[in-house]
Design a protein around this motif. Structure first.
Motif, mmCIF file in Angstrom:
data_model
loop_
_atom_site.group_PDB
_atom_site.id
_atom_site.type_symbol
_atom_site.label_atom_id
_atom_site.label_comp_id
_atom_site.label_asym_id
_atom_site.label_seq_id
_atom_site.Cartn_x
_atom_site.Cartn_y
_atom_site.Cartn_z
ATOM 1 N N PRO A 1 9.273 11.797 1.597
ATOM 2 C CA PRO A 1 9.040 11.125 2.885
ATOM 3 C C PRO A 1 8.333 9.767 2.725
ATOM 4 O O PRO A 1 8.644 8.820 3.447
ATOM 5 C CB PRO A 1 8.151 12.106 3.660
ATOM 6 C CG PRO A 1 8.372 13.413 3.025
ATOM 7 C CD PRO A 1 8.699 13.151 1.589
ATOM 8 N N ALA A 2 7.433 9.693 1.758
ATOM 9 C CA ALA A 2 6.761 8.421 1.523
ATOM 10 C C ALA A 2 7.745 7.384 0.997
ATOM 11 O O ALA A 2 7.655 6.203 1.330
ATOM 12 C CB ALA A 2 5.604 8.609 0.542
ATOM 13 N N LEU A 3 8.699 7.820 0.183
ATOM 14 C CA LEU A 3 9.717 6.902 -0.317
ATOM 15 C C LEU A 3 10.574 6.368 0.825
ATOM 16 O O LEU A 3 10.895 5.178 0.866
ATOM 17 C CB LEU A 3 10.594 7.604 -1.353
ATOM 18 C CG LEU A 3 11.724 6.765 -1.934
ATOM 19 C CD1 LEU A 3 11.155 5.624 -2.761
ATOM 20 C CD2 LEU A 3 12.641 7.631 -2.771
ATOM 21 N N LEU A 4 10.932 7.241 1.762
ATOM 22 C CA LEU A 4 11.713 6.791 2.918
ATOM 23 C C LEU A 4 10.942 5.769 3.752
ATOM 24 O O LEU A 4 11.500 4.765 4.200
ATOM 25 C CB LEU A 4 12.122 7.992 3.780
ATOM 26 C CG LEU A 4 13.104 8.976 3.151
ATOM 27 C CD1 LEU A 4 13.377 10.132 4.105
ATOM 28 C CD2 LEU A 4 14.391 8.271 2.761
ATOM 29 N N CYS A 5 9.658 6.027 3.944
ATOM 30 C CA CYS A 5 8.826 5.072 4.687
ATOM 31 C C CYS A 5 8.695 3.744 3.942
ATOM 32 O O CYS A 5 8.696 2.670 4.553
ATOM 33 C CB CYS A 5 7.440 5.661 4.940
ATOM 34 S SG CYS A 5 7.433 6.977 6.147
ATOM 35 N N VAL B 1 0.841 -1.199 0.000
ATOM 36 C CA VAL B 1 0.000 0.000 0.000
ATOM 37 C C VAL B 1 0.881 1.256 0.000
ATOM 38 O O VAL B 1 0.617 2.217 -0.739
ATOM 39 C CB VAL B 1 -0.970 -0.005 1.205
ATOM 40 C CG1 VAL B 1 -1.647 1.338 1.377
ATOM 41 C CG2 VAL B 1 -1.999 -1.107 1.043
ATOM 42 N N GLU B 2 1.928 1.258 0.814
ATOM 43 C CA GLU B 2 2.841 2.399 0.842
ATOM 44 C C GLU B 2 3.523 2.605 -0.512
ATOM 45 O O GLU B 2 3.754 3.744 -0.937
ATOM 46 C CB GLU B 2 3.915 2.210 1.909
ATOM 47 C CG GLU B 2 3.428 2.464 3.307
ATOM 48 C CD GLU B 2 4.537 2.332 4.333
ATOM 49 O OE1 GLU B 2 5.657 1.934 3.961
ATOM 50 O OE2 GLU B 2 4.284 2.640 5.497
ATOM 51 N N THR B 3 3.847 1.511 -1.189
ATOM 52 C CA THR B 3 4.476 1.617 -2.496
ATOM 53 C C THR B 3 3.546 2.298 -3.495
ATOM 54 O O THR B 3 3.957 3.182 -4.266
ATOM 55 C CB THR B 3 4.872 0.219 -3.016
ATOM 56 O OG1 THR B 3 5.728 -0.399 -2.055
ATOM 57 C CG2 THR B 3 5.576 0.301 -4.348
ATOM 58 N N VAL B 4 2.275 1.930 -3.481
ATOM 59 C CA VAL B 4 1.302 2.546 -4.389
ATOM 60 C C VAL B 4 1.119 4.024 -4.050
ATOM 61 O O VAL B 4 1.074 4.876 -4.951
ATOM 62 C CB VAL B 4 -0.040 1.784 -4.331
ATOM 63 C CG1 VAL B 4 -1.122 2.540 -5.073
ATOM 64 C CG2 VAL B 4 0.126 0.384 -4.890
#
Length: 110
Positions: free
Chosen positions: A57-61, A39-42
């Motif tokens: 920041p989403a990429l880091l997560c 889900v985070e990847t999408v």
């Protein structure tokens, strides 16, 4: 509905026994972490396509979640190996684990 023909629930034999509880717990935990990672990847992909500042920041997560998901899969594998080693699950007739189990059972039978 005619209930004389049999019950609604029919038990069928399973091809293999179910996983031990610690292994199943680790597998469920790994599946949850993997699903969150997907889900985070999408979400990261959508942020990047839209040009949002939240993409980095989403990429880091997502990278952190990927590491956690890898750890979870390794946890399932290690937990399964430890369970098999401690409980003497054997795959061949000449296993030493079976001999150890027989040796433990002999004094109890006397």
């Amino acid at each position: 509905m005619d209930r004389d023909r049999g019950s609604l629930w029919i038990e069928e034999p399973v091809g293999r026994p179910r996983m031990p509880d610690p292994v199943r717990t680790a597998a469920v935990r790994a599946a949850l972490v993997l699903s969150v990672t997907l889900v985070e990847t999408v979400v990261t992909l959508l942020f990047a396509l839209s040009g949002s500042w939240l993409a980095f920041p989403a990429l880091l997560c997502t990278v952190a979640s990927t590491v956690a998901a890898t750890w979870g899969v390794l946890d399932v594998w290690v937990t399964r190996q430890v369970w098999n080693q401690r409980h003497g699950v054997v795959s061949v007739p000449s296993s030493t684990a079976r001999e150890v189990r027989r040796a433990r059972a002999r004094p109890a039978a006397r």
